[in-house]
Write a protein that holds these residues in place. Structure first.
Motif, PDB file in Angstrom:
ATOM      1  N   LEU A   1      95.287  27.801  50.909  1.00 36.99           N
ATOM      2  CA  LEU A   1      94.258  26.986  50.269  1.00 36.99           C
ATOM      3  C   LEU A   1      94.447  26.880  48.755  1.00 36.99           C
ATOM      4  N   TYR A   2      95.436  27.572  48.218  1.00 37.82           N
ATOM      5  CA  TYR A   2      95.586  27.603  46.761  1.00 37.82           C
ATOM      6  C   TYR A   2      95.841  26.201  46.192  1.00 37.82           C
ATOM      7  N   VAL A   3      96.747  25.461  46.816  1.00 34.74           N
ATOM      8  CA  VAL A   3      97.061  24.115  46.324  1.00 34.74           C
ATOM      9  C   VAL A   3      95.855  23.199  46.475  1.00 34.74           C
ATOM     10  N   PHE A   4      95.160  23.321  47.623  1.00 32.74           N
ATOM     11  CA  PHE A   4      93.962  22.500  47.826  1.00 32.74           C
ATOM     12  C   PHE A   4      92.925  22.775  46.744  1.00 32.74           C
ATOM     13  N   ASN A   5      92.717  24.044  46.420  1.00 30.59           N
ATOM     14  CA  ASN A   5      91.739  24.392  45.393  1.00 30.59           C
ATOM     15  C   ASN A   5      92.152  23.859  44.027  1.00 30.59           C
ATOM     16  N   CYS A   6      93.440  23.940  43.725  1.00 29.89           N
ATOM     17  CA  CYS A   6      93.926  23.444  42.435  1.00 29.89           C
ATOM     18  C   CYS A   6      93.770  21.927  42.313  1.00 29.89           C
ATOM     19  N   THR A   7      94.140  21.210  43.376  1.00 33.48           N
ATOM     20  CA  THR A   7      94.014  19.752  43.334  1.00 33.48           C
ATOM     21  C   THR A   7      92.546  19.331  43.310  1.00 33.48           C
ATOM     22  N   MET A   8      91.698  20.071  43.997  1.00 32.93           N
ATOM     23  CA  MET A   8      90.271  19.766  43.966  1.00 32.93           C
ATOM     24  C   MET A   8      89.708  19.988  42.560  1.00 32.93           C
ATOM     25  N   LYS A   9      90.187  21.022  41.887  1.00 36.79           N
ATOM     26  CA  LYS A   9      89.754  21.279  40.517  1.00 36.79           C
ATOM     27  C   LYS A   9      90.138  20.126  39.599  1.00 36.79           C
ATOM     28  N   ILE A  10      91.362  19.610  39.770  1.00 41.13           N
ATOM     29  CA  ILE A  10      91.817  18.466  38.973  1.00 41.13           C
ATOM     30  C   ILE A  10      90.958  17.235  39.268  1.00 41.13           C
ATOM     31  N   LYS A  11      90.685  17.017  40.553  1.00 39.94           N
ATOM     32  CA  LYS A  11      89.878  15.859  40.952  1.00 39.94           C
ATOM     33  C   LYS A  11      88.475  15.938  40.349  1.00 39.94           C
ATOM     34  N   LEU A  12      87.855  17.115  40.415  1.00 37.53           N
ATOM     35  CA  LEU A  12      86.514  17.274  39.860  1.00 37.53           C
ATOM     36  C   LEU A  12      86.504  17.080  38.349  1.00 37.53           C
ATOM     37  N   LYS A  13      87.578  17.513  37.676  1.00 38.74           N
ATOM     38  CA  LYS A  13      87.647  17.327  36.227  1.00 38.74           C
ATOM     39  C   LYS A  13      87.598  15.850  35.869  1.00 38.74           C
ATOM     40  N   TRP A  14      88.349  15.028  36.606  1.00 38.37           N
ATOM     41  CA  TRP A  14      88.370  13.597  36.301  1.00 38.37           C
ATOM     42  C   TRP A  14      87.085  12.901  36.740  1.00 38.37           C
ATOM     43  N   ILE A  15      86.484  13.377  37.820  1.00 33.52           N
ATOM     44  CA  ILE A  15      85.182  12.831  38.225  1.00 33.52           C
ATOM     45  C   ILE A  15      84.124  13.180  37.174  1.00 33.52           C
ATOM     46  N   ARG A  16      84.208  14.412  36.652  1.00 33.51           N
ATOM     47  CA  ARG A  16      83.290  14.808  35.571  1.00 33.51           C
ATOM     48  C   ARG A  16      83.466  13.902  34.355  1.00 33.51           C
ATOM     49  N   ALA A  17      84.711  13.627  33.998  1.00 31.61           N
ATOM     50  CA  ALA A  17      84.968  12.747  32.864  1.00 31.61           C
ATOM     51  C   ALA A  17      84.423  11.343  33.119  1.00 31.61           C
ATOM     52  N   PHE A  18      84.517  10.875  34.369  1.00 35.18           N
ATOM     53  CA  PHE A  18      84.001   9.550  34.732  1.00 35.18           C
ATOM     54  C   PHE A  18      82.488   9.492  34.526  1.00 35.18           C
ATOM     55  N   PHE A  19      81.774  10.477  35.033  1.00 35.21           N
ATOM     56  CA  PHE A  19      80.318  10.487  34.882  1.00 35.21           C
ATOM     57  C   PHE A  19      79.903  10.804  33.441  1.00 35.21           C
ATOM     58  N   PHE A  20      80.751  11.527  32.714  1.00 37.24           N
ATOM     59  CA  PHE A  20      80.451  11.804  31.313  1.00 37.24           C
ATOM     60  C   PHE A  20      80.391  10.508  30.503  1.00 37.24           C
TER      61      PHE A  20
END
Length: 391
Positions: free
Chosen positions: A314-333
């Motif tokens: 699950l390590y890669v999944f968690n890392c890619t999810m973290k990247i995805k959430l960062k960009w989603i956060r930037a979108f809503f920001f």
């Protein structure tokens, strides 16, 4: 592009990027495992490249537009709200404070963020000067907190006025100024801890490189910031506004029985002031809540990623999810920034901003219309007039 092709040709020898299998990660040599993980993360970044390009455009160019438009209309709002007849209202004093804090946030937070992201030498000036970097860290916290806690104090004041209408006259201009000054002083004093403590500046949505300072690093402080800057004020604003709506409905029922009118308070200045508060409050909640949800998920995932070993499937999944959430956060920001630029429009183009509209019209050289908001001139019981005449 040639480099990218060469890189992925090498990656194909390590992992099938279309159907990656991480079940045997614990059996791979460490260098091969790290290369395999990097290949999958690079492939993921390539897949979301259109979305990240959109977000970067919004943050770099859209933020510049928001700052310029917001500063202009906030300046207009400040001129209108500080006119002699407008200064006599405690509501307008809160709105003036909100206009000032929003303008400071647009300038010191968002515009500086864009400059640091787009200009390497400008960001290098921050990185080479610890005092400047610490000062910006204080600004990032203080101006965001000033805006939200000004709305909270405005909400609490309106709640008390609606809850205790007979004591509404206690909210004089002088006391309102003391309340605003006290809230601002408390926020500024609290924000000064950023001189000594850091925790999340290296992960700016604008993408600039964070400063390396001698401040104590406390990663878990991000949880406190999200709670104090998002969930605590949002919960207070939402709860108090719900109570305000319920109390106004009960009071309107009583007034209807007393005055024998189906809608005796529709032109009340007090009701208009409360409607304006509700408009400002729910605008903040709509623009802030998505960002707060993503930040909360990021904090949770941060703990998961650091807890999972690199050999975990699950390590890669968690890392890619973290990247995805960062960009989603930037979108809503990006949309959250609108909260600091829309107060003029909430005042000028809603039915609750009648006095603001008349004053703005006067400043533009228009002929003011005769006001119908004169509830004190009507012969009504003192218990009703004492509340409806107070804004």
């Amino acid at each position: 592009m040639a480099n990218a092709t060469f890189q992925f040709n090498n990656c194909s020898e390590i992992v099938d990027l279309d159907h990656p299998d991480n079940s045997n990660n614990d059996q791979l040599p460490l260098d091969v495992l790290q290369a395999k993980i990097n290949c999958q993360i690079d492939a993921f970044n390539l897949r979301i490249l259109p979305f990240t390009t959109l977000v970067q455009g919004l943050l770099y160019y859209g933020t510049t537009v928001i700052v310029c438009v917001g500063l202009f209309f906030n300046a207009v709002s400040f001129v209108v709200l500080t006119r002699k007849r407008m200064r006599k209202s405690s509501v307008n004093m809160f709105l003036t404070a909100l206009t000032i804090s929003d303008s400071l946030s647009l300038t010191m937070n968002f515009m500086i963020g864009v400059i640091r992201a787009q200009n390497f030498s400008a960001n290098q000036s921050f990185m080479d000067n610890q005092s400047l970097c610490k000062l910006h860290g204080v600004f990032v916290v203080v101006f965001n907190l000033l805006s939200v806690w000004t709305i909270v104090s405005f909400t609490i004041a309106r709640f008390l006025i609606v809850k205790y209408p007979h004591k509404a006259n206690n909210f004089t201009e002088k006391r309102t100024l003391i309340i605003i000054a006290s809230v601002w002083l408390a926020v500024i004093m609290f924000s000064c801890h950023k001189i000594f403590i850091t925790g999340f500046e290296g992960d700016s949505v604008f993408g600039y490189k964070g400063c390396q300072t001698d401040r104590a690093r406390v990663p878990d402080i991000g949880k406190f910031y999200v709670a104090f800057n998002t969930w605590l004020p949002s919960l207070l604003i939402l709860t108090l506004n719900v109570f305000i709506i319920r109390m106004i409905r009960k009071q309107n029922s009583r007034r209807q029985a007393m005055l024998g009118s189906k809608n005796p308070t529709t032109t009340s200045l007090d009701v208009k002031a409360t409607k304006l508060l509700l408009t400002v409050s729910f605008t903040y909640l709509v623009l802030r809540s998505p960002l707060g949800i993503i930040q909360t998920l990021e904090l949770f995932l941060y703990q998961v990623v650091h807890a999972a070993p690199i050999t975990s499937p699950l390590y890669v999944f968690n890392c890619t999810m973290k990247i995805k959430l960062k960009w989603i956060r930037a979108f809503f920001f990006f949309f959250y920034q609108l909260n600091f630029a829309v107060n003029f429009f909430l005042n000028a183009f809603t039915s609750s901003g009648t006095m603001f509209q008349r004053t703005l019209w006067d400043l533009m050289g228009g002929k003011a219309k005769k006001s119908r908001d004169t509830p004190c001139a009507v012969q009504v019981p003192v218990t009703v007039a004492s509340n409806t005449c107070r804004i």
